[in-house]
Scaffold this motif. Structure first.
Motif, PDB file in Angstrom:
ATOM      1  N   GLN A  79      -8.823   3.133  13.472  1.00  0.00           N
ATOM      2  CA  GLN A  79      -8.904   2.275  12.492  1.00  0.00           C
ATOM      3  C   GLN A  79      -8.013   2.705  11.241  1.00  0.00           C
ATOM      4  O   GLN A  79      -8.430   3.915  10.811  1.00  0.00           O
ATOM      5  N   LYS A  80      -7.352   1.760  10.464  1.00  0.00           N
ATOM      6  CA  LYS A  80      -6.551   2.158   9.316  1.00  0.00           C
ATOM      7  C   LYS A  80      -7.138   1.356   8.337  1.00  0.00           C
ATOM      8  O   LYS A  80      -6.469   0.021   8.370  1.00  0.00           O
ATOM      9  N   GLN A  81      -7.898   1.445   7.204  1.00  0.00           N
ATOM     10  CA  GLN A  81      -8.507   0.789   6.343  1.00  0.00           C
ATOM     11  C   GLN A  81      -7.655   0.667   5.198  1.00  0.00           C
ATOM     12  O   GLN A  81      -7.150   1.590   4.806  1.00  0.00           O
ATOM     13  N   ILE A  82      -7.706  -0.584   4.596  1.00  0.00           N
ATOM     14  CA  ILE A  82      -6.852  -0.660   3.325  1.00  0.00           C
ATOM     15  C   ILE A  82      -7.765  -0.172   2.091  1.00  0.00           C
ATOM     16  O   ILE A  82      -9.000  -0.351   2.136  1.00  0.00           O
ATOM     17  N   SER A  83      -7.213   0.710   1.168  1.00  0.00           N
ATOM     18  CA  SER A  83      -8.006   1.334   0.100  1.00  0.00           C
ATOM     19  C   SER A  83      -8.470   0.141  -0.841  1.00  0.00           C
ATOM     20  O   SER A  83      -7.726  -0.786  -1.158  1.00  0.00           O
ATOM     21  N   SER A  84      -9.474   0.428  -1.497  1.00  0.00           N
ATOM     22  CA  SER A  84     -10.167  -0.270  -2.618  1.00  0.00           C
ATOM     23  C   SER A  84      -8.894  -0.587  -3.757  1.00  0.00           C
ATOM     24  O   SER A  84      -8.735  -1.764  -4.335  1.00  0.00           O
ATOM     25  N   ALA A  85      -8.103   0.486  -4.242  1.00  0.00           N
ATOM     26  CA  ALA A  85      -7.161   0.353  -5.177  1.00  0.00           C
ATOM     27  C   ALA A  85      -6.188  -0.487  -4.773  1.00  0.00           C
ATOM     28  O   ALA A  85      -5.608  -1.120  -5.669  1.00  0.00           O
ATOM     29  N   ASP A  86      -5.780  -0.277  -3.590  1.00  0.00           N
ATOM     30  CA  ASP A  86      -4.587  -1.334  -3.081  1.00  0.00           C
ATOM     31  C   ASP A  86      -5.194  -2.659  -3.031  1.00  0.00           C
ATOM     32  O   ASP A  86      -4.234  -3.662  -3.202  1.00  0.00           O
ATOM     33  N   PHE A  87      -6.435  -2.880  -2.844  1.00  0.00           N
ATOM     34  CA  PHE A  87      -6.947  -4.528  -2.808  1.00  0.00           C
ATOM     35  C   PHE A  87      -7.118  -4.906  -3.972  1.00  0.00           C
ATOM     36  O   PHE A  87      -6.332  -5.993  -4.415  1.00  0.00           O
ATOM     37  N   LEU A  88      -7.393  -4.228  -5.033  1.00  0.00           N
ATOM     38  CA  LEU A  88      -7.375  -4.774  -6.394  1.00  0.00           C
ATOM     39  C   LEU A  88      -5.909  -5.037  -7.000  1.00  0.00           C
ATOM     40  O   LEU A  88      -5.686  -6.081  -7.475  1.00  0.00           O
ATOM     41  N   LYS A 141     -18.035  -5.374   1.013  1.00  0.00           N
ATOM     42  CA  LYS A 141     -19.202  -5.451   2.061  1.00  0.00           C
ATOM     43  C   LYS A 141     -18.688  -5.260   3.608  1.00  0.00           C
ATOM     44  O   LYS A 141     -19.652  -5.130   4.264  1.00  0.00           O
ATOM     45  N   HIS A 142     -17.625  -5.533   3.570  1.00  0.00           N
ATOM     46  CA  HIS A 142     -16.968  -5.400   4.989  1.00  0.00           C
ATOM     47  C   HIS A 142     -15.720  -4.340   5.186  1.00  0.00           C
ATOM     48  O   HIS A 142     -14.908  -3.972   4.218  1.00  0.00           O
ATOM     49  N   THR A 143     -15.438  -3.883   6.416  1.00  0.00           N
ATOM     50  CA  THR A 143     -14.277  -3.183   6.835  1.00  0.00           C
ATOM     51  C   THR A 143     -13.096  -3.847   6.587  1.00  0.00           C
ATOM     52  O   THR A 143     -12.895  -5.279   7.408  1.00  0.00           O
ATOM     53  N   CYS A 144     -12.101  -3.671   5.847  1.00  0.00           N
ATOM     54  CA  CYS A 144     -10.926  -4.552   5.928  1.00  0.00           C
ATOM     55  C   CYS A 144      -9.607  -3.673   6.080  1.00  0.00           C
ATOM     56  O   CYS A 144      -9.244  -2.870   5.457  1.00  0.00           O
ATOM     57  N   CYS A 145      -8.885  -4.297   7.101  1.00  0.00           N
ATOM     58  CA  CYS A 145      -7.812  -3.432   7.626  1.00  0.00           C
ATOM     59  C   CYS A 145      -6.416  -4.162   7.504  1.00  0.00           C
ATOM     60  O   CYS A 145      -5.310  -3.741   7.434  1.00  0.00           O
ATOM     61  N   GLN A 146      -6.593  -5.516   7.156  1.00  0.00           N
ATOM     62  CA  GLN A 146      -5.307  -6.668   7.085  1.00  0.00           C
ATOM     63  C   GLN A 146      -5.816  -7.558   5.875  1.00  0.00           C
ATOM     64  O   GLN A 146      -6.815  -8.371   5.974  1.00  0.00           O
ATOM     65  N   PHE A 147      -4.685  -7.899   5.232  1.00  0.00           N
ATOM     66  CA  PHE A 147      -4.682  -9.159   4.426  1.00  0.00           C
ATOM     67  C   PHE A 147      -3.700 -10.066   4.802  1.00  0.00           C
ATOM     68  O   PHE A 147      -2.757  -9.888   5.685  1.00  0.00           O
ATOM     69  N   PRO A 164       3.497  -0.208  -2.985  1.00  0.00           N
ATOM     70  CA  PRO A 164       4.032   0.785  -2.323  1.00  0.00           C
ATOM     71  C   PRO A 164       3.361   1.429  -1.013  1.00  0.00           C
ATOM     72  O   PRO A 164       3.825   1.900  -0.028  1.00  0.00           O
ATOM     73  N   ASN A 165       2.036   1.341  -1.084  1.00  0.00           N
ATOM     74  CA  ASN A 165       1.268   1.754  -0.079  1.00  0.00           C
ATOM     75  C   ASN A 165       0.911   1.126   1.372  1.00  0.00           C
ATOM     76  O   ASN A 165       0.325   1.145   2.293  1.00  0.00           O
ATOM     77  N   LEU A 166       1.574  -0.255   1.003  1.00  0.00           N
ATOM     78  CA  LEU A 166       1.220  -1.397   2.020  1.00  0.00           C
ATOM     79  C   LEU A 166       2.609  -1.796   2.511  1.00  0.00           C
ATOM     80  O   LEU A 166       3.593  -1.619   1.925  1.00  0.00           O
ATOM     81  N   SER A 167       2.634  -2.415   3.815  1.00  0.00           N
ATOM     82  CA  SER A 167       3.772  -3.230   4.333  1.00  0.00           C
ATOM     83  C   SER A 167       3.420  -4.612   4.828  1.00  0.00           C
ATOM     84  O   SER A 167       2.192  -4.983   5.021  1.00  0.00           O
ATOM     85  N   LYS A 181       0.920   0.867   4.837  1.00  0.00           N
ATOM     86  CA  LYS A 181       2.263   1.330   5.189  1.00  0.00           C
ATOM     87  C   LYS A 181       2.457   2.250   6.380  1.00  0.00           C
ATOM     88  O   LYS A 181       1.696   3.258   6.549  1.00  0.00           O
ATOM     89  N   GLY A 182       3.332   1.969   7.175  1.00  0.00           N
ATOM     90  CA  GLY A 182       3.404   2.886   8.531  1.00  0.00           C
ATOM     91  C   GLY A 182       2.825   2.418   9.683  1.00  0.00           C
ATOM     92  O   GLY A 182       2.768   2.980  10.964  1.00  0.00           O
ATOM     93  N   VAL A 183       1.977   1.309   9.481  1.00  0.00           N
ATOM     94  CA  VAL A 183       0.837   1.278  10.434  1.00  0.00           C
ATOM     95  C   VAL A 183       1.514  -0.479  11.241  1.00  0.00           C
ATOM     96  O   VAL A 183       2.152  -1.404  10.412  1.00  0.00           O
ATOM     97  N   ASN A 184       1.787  -0.402  12.484  1.00  0.00           N
ATOM     98  CA  ASN A 184       2.265  -1.665  13.163  1.00  0.00           C
ATOM     99  C   ASN A 184       1.814  -1.352  14.779  1.00  0.00           C
ATOM    100  O   ASN A 184       1.130  -0.632  15.037  1.00  0.00           O
ATOM    101  N   LYS A 185       2.368  -2.517  15.536  1.00  0.00           N
ATOM    102  CA  LYS A 185       1.815  -2.535  16.728  1.00  0.00           C
ATOM    103  C   LYS A 185       2.560  -1.266  17.586  1.00  0.00           C
ATOM    104  O   LYS A 185       1.727  -0.851  18.607  1.00  0.00           O
TER     105      LYS A 185
END
Length: 259
Positions: A79-88, A141-147, A164-167, A181-185
């Motif tokens: 599992q690769k979660q997106i950080s709170s900082a990148d979400f904001l 409140k939830h685990t988030c790995c994708q926007f 820069p931390n997302l793709s 970033k760096g995560v894909n199928k």
């Protein structure tokens, strides 16, 4: 080492016309499973949002474009979660550029605003229109790995230059899936290769969208559906029929995977 068949869902397993899996596809995947192939779904969807393929005899799911790898029984392999900082940062950019943003969770898809693009995107896959919620509260409140960003390709370039931390990856012009970033199928394939002791050089992968390109390149044989874009077909080692033309069955038989 075990062998595997990796399959995208929308436009590969599922028809955009019938919103169902062709009977021929279910049949040949059962045959492949009986020969010892691991059947692994690789999708931009969440692992709990794939009810339409319940008849497919899959063993595991590369969900959310590789951000979450899950066995059919729900066991999480990676599992690769997106950080709170990148979400904001992403939420602030959504407000600045006035595009809807969604959290794609196992609990559903939730947006900060609706427009015609969001509504039309839901219609494409016959899903309910996402609910408008307080995204910040949901993220906490939830685990988030994708926007999901509902924007055009030009705006995407501007927005992603500030994240820069997302793709971003696309399988439809209406929206882009956003992951670490760096995560894909393809990275999801690697995670399952380690878990199942798979020989990826002996694997097959089927896809039709831009987010399938890393997977098709990583597989021993990357197979583009007949309904795939030219960008996808250009990286594939084999092009088969469209999803509505029994493309998966044709490929497995023509490549002598099945008789």
């Amino acid at each position: 080492m075990a062998k595997a068949i990796f399959l995208d869902i929308d436009g590969t397993l599922l028809s955009f016309e019938t919103h169902s899996v062709p009977c021929s596809t279910v049949k040949v995947l059962k045959e492949a499973g009986s020969l010892g192939y691991k059947i692994i779904i690789a999708t931009g969807r969440a692992s709990k949002n794939i009810q339409e393929i319940a008849e497919v005899p899959y063993d595991a799911v590369i969900a959310l474009n590789g951000s979450e790898c899950v066995l059919r029984d729900g066991t999480i392999v990676s599992q690769k979660q997106i950080s709170s900082a990148d979400f904001l940062k992403a939420l602030a950019l959504s407000e600045k550029f006035h595009f809807p943003m969604a959290l794609e969770l196992n609990e559903g898809v939730f947006v900060n605003r609706l427009n015609s693009t969001v509504i039309d995107a839901a219609k494409i896959v016959e899903h309910p229109v996402p609910s408008i919620v307080d995204l910040k509260g949901y993220f906490e409140k939830h685990t988030c790995c994708q926007f999901c960003f509902y924007l055009d390709a030009d705006t995407e370039k501007v927005v992603m230059s500030q994240l820069p931390n997302l793709s971003a990856s696309r399988w439809h012009p209406y929206f882009a899936d956003i992951n670490v970033k760096g995560v894909n199928k393809a990275t999801g394939m690697e995670d399952f290769a380690a878990y199942f002791d798979l020989d990826l050089s002996q694997s097959l992968a089927f896809g039709d969208g831009g987010n399938d390109i890393p997977m098709l390149r990583r597989a021993g044989i990357g197979i583009a559906m007949g309904n795939a874009s030219m960008a996808v077909k250009s990286v594939a080692k084999y092009v088969t029929g469209a999803v509505d033309d029994n493309g998966i069955e044709k490929a497995l038989r023509n490549l002598n995977i099945l008789r």
